[in-house]
Write an enzyme that holds these catalytic residues in place. Structure first.
Site, PDB file in Angstrom:
ATOM      1  N   ASP A  48       0.761  -1.159   0.048  1.00  0.00           N
ATOM      2  CA  ASP A  48      -0.063  -0.040   0.033  1.00  0.00           C
ATOM      3  C   ASP A  48       0.964   1.285   0.054  1.00  0.00           C
ATOM      4  OD1 ASP A  48       0.889  -0.084   2.690  1.00  0.00           O
ATOM      5  OD2 ASP A  48      -1.123   0.038   3.593  1.00  0.00           O
ATOM      6  N   SER A  49       2.164   1.204  -0.043  1.00  0.00           N
ATOM      7  CA  SER A  49       2.975   2.130  -0.148  1.00  0.00           C
ATOM      8  C   SER A  49       2.818   2.803  -1.504  1.00  0.00           C
ATOM      9  CB  SER A  49       4.536   1.661  -0.268  1.00  0.00           C
ATOM     10  OG  SER A  49       4.932   0.585  -0.991  1.00  0.00           O
ATOM     11  N   ASP A  87      -1.098  -6.187  -0.174  1.00  0.00           N
ATOM     12  CA  ASP A  87      -1.257  -5.590   1.182  1.00  0.00           C
ATOM     13  C   ASP A  87      -2.949  -5.131   1.162  1.00  0.00           C
ATOM     14  OD1 ASP A  87       0.488  -4.795   2.971  1.00  0.00           O
ATOM     15  OD2 ASP A  87       1.101  -3.253   1.893  1.00  0.00           O
ATOM     16  N   LYS A 117      -1.057  -9.444   2.926  1.00  0.00           N
ATOM     17  CA  LYS A 117      -0.326  -8.883   4.241  1.00  0.00           C
ATOM     18  C   LYS A 117      -0.949  -8.031   4.769  1.00  0.00           C
ATOM     19  CE  LYS A 117       3.308  -5.700   3.856  1.00  0.00           C
ATOM     20  NZ  LYS A 117       2.949  -4.538   4.509  1.00  0.00           N
ATOM     21  N   GLU A 186       9.736  -3.946   9.949  1.00  0.00           N
ATOM     22  CA  GLU A 186      10.203  -2.806   9.399  1.00  0.00           C
ATOM     23  C   GLU A 186      10.679  -1.714  10.481  1.00  0.00           C
ATOM     24  OE1 GLU A 186       6.944  -0.906   7.065  1.00  0.00           O
ATOM     25  OE2 GLU A 186       8.368   0.933   6.752  1.00  0.00           O
TER      26      GLU A 186
HETATM   27  O1  KIV Z   1       3.546  -1.377   1.624  1.00  0.00           O
HETATM   28  C1  KIV Z   1       4.876  -1.576   1.668  1.00  0.00           C
HETATM   29  O2  KIV Z   1       5.485  -0.977   0.534  1.00  0.00           O
HETATM   30  C2  KIV Z   1       5.298  -2.447   2.563  1.00  0.00           C
HETATM   31  C3  KIV Z   1       6.867  -2.416   2.655  1.00  0.00           C
HETATM   32  C4  KIV Z   1       7.280  -1.282   3.050  1.00  0.00           C
HETATM   33  C5  KIV Z   1       7.105  -3.604   3.553  1.00  0.00           C
HETATM   34  O3  KIV Z   1       4.513  -2.573   3.542  1.00  0.00           O
END
Ligand code: KIV
Length: 290
Positions: A48-49, A87, A117, A186
């Site tokens: 979700d980044s 995510d 995730k 993280e």
């Molecule tokens: O959303 C994401 O990119 C993440 C990574 C930083 C592990 O959760």
């Protein structure tokens, strides 16, 4: 050439037992996924980044399940032979289990992810268990959990003192007991991340969590410097400068359009002889082409 077989969660555990590190990178679209698979990545995370690096928000909070489904589908089309984790976005797994499973179903059935995730520890262990019992692999995520950034009070390193180390260890064990196949750590101190990795039988995948994790994950845009909004970060290593290349390529294109050096002779298509005579008939005007 024989097609690469995607990793699965059983093989990932074996990687840990055999001391083989897992490589994970984020991707949000077809071309990046294609390149990541060609480069030999083990796992792709549709993180979700994407809220930060693709959609331009200043946190991951506005990302929706529709966003995740859309991006996961395009990643899967680019990397059909790679294990893909998607995510669960902010607030999509804190209500009823039925509600959570609806979101999970969308990521799996419409997005075609292999796993989901979720951020959190003890407080989401029952949810993780229910999702695993529904047949869906879950990757945990503890330490700095960006979806809780307002509660944590910023992007802080986790596990600096004994109490925090114990909290993180308890969270990791709760996720393992709930059936998570792995855990992202993280921004966790190296010592604590290594201790957690040693204690668990499932792999840990670190980001800013040092050298003792069973694998590493980085955000694609950070790795290649693709207009990454948060630079520099100490835990990131950049391996290329795609951003500069794209900027200079576009600038060169703009210049050539302005000075009319693009398109050139080799980029054009020509009509048959006499076409203009027929088009203009008796007028016989000439069309000037530079
Ligand atoms: O959303 C994401 O990119 C993440 C990574 C930083 C592990 O959760």
């Amino acid at each position: 050439m024989a097609k690469k077989q995607p990793l699965n969660i059983v093989k990932m555990k074996k990687y840990k037992q055999d001391g083989i590190p897992l490589s994970m990178i984020t991707a949000y679209d077809y071309p990046t996924a294609l390149l990541a698979e060609e480069a030999g990545i083990d796992i792709i995370l549709v993180g979700d980044s994407l809220g930060n690096v693709v959609l331009g928000y200043n946190s991951t909070l506005p990302v929706t399940i529709d966003d995740m489904v859309y991006h996961t589908r395009s990643v899967v089309r680019g990397a059909e032979n790679t294990f893909i984790v998607a995510d669960m976005p902010f607030m999509t797994y804190h209500g009823s289990i039925d509600e959570t499973l609806k979101g999970v179903r969308r990521l799996m059935q419409e997005g075609h992810a292999h796993a989901v995730k979720m951020e959190g520890g003890v407080e989401i262990a029952d949810t993780v268990k229910a999702v695993v019992q529904a047949g869906v692999p879950v990757l945990g995520h503890i330490g700095l959990t960006p979806q809780s950034v307002n509660q944590i009070g910023g992007y802080r390193i986790q596990g600096k003192d004994a109490a925090d180390a114990k909290r993180l260890m308890d969270e990791a064990k709760a996720l393992e007991a709930a059936g998570a196949f792995g855990i992202v750590l993280e921004l966790v101190t190296e010592e604590v991340a290594a201790a957690i990795s040693k204690e668990l039988s499932i792999p840990t995948i670190g980001i800013g969590a040092g050298r003792g994790c069973d694998g590493q994950v980085l955000v694609f845009h950070d790795v290649v410097q693709y207009a990454s909004p948060y630079t520099p970060k100490r835990f990131v290593k950049t391996y290329g400068d795609v951003g500069s290349l794209i900027r200079s390529s576009i600038a060169a294109y703009v210049k050539e359009v302005k000075d009319r050096s693009f398109p050139a002779e080799e980029h054009v298509f020509n009509a048959a002889d006499g076409v203009l005579d027929e088009l203009y008939g008796q007028r016989k005007e000439k069309v000037e082409i530079r």
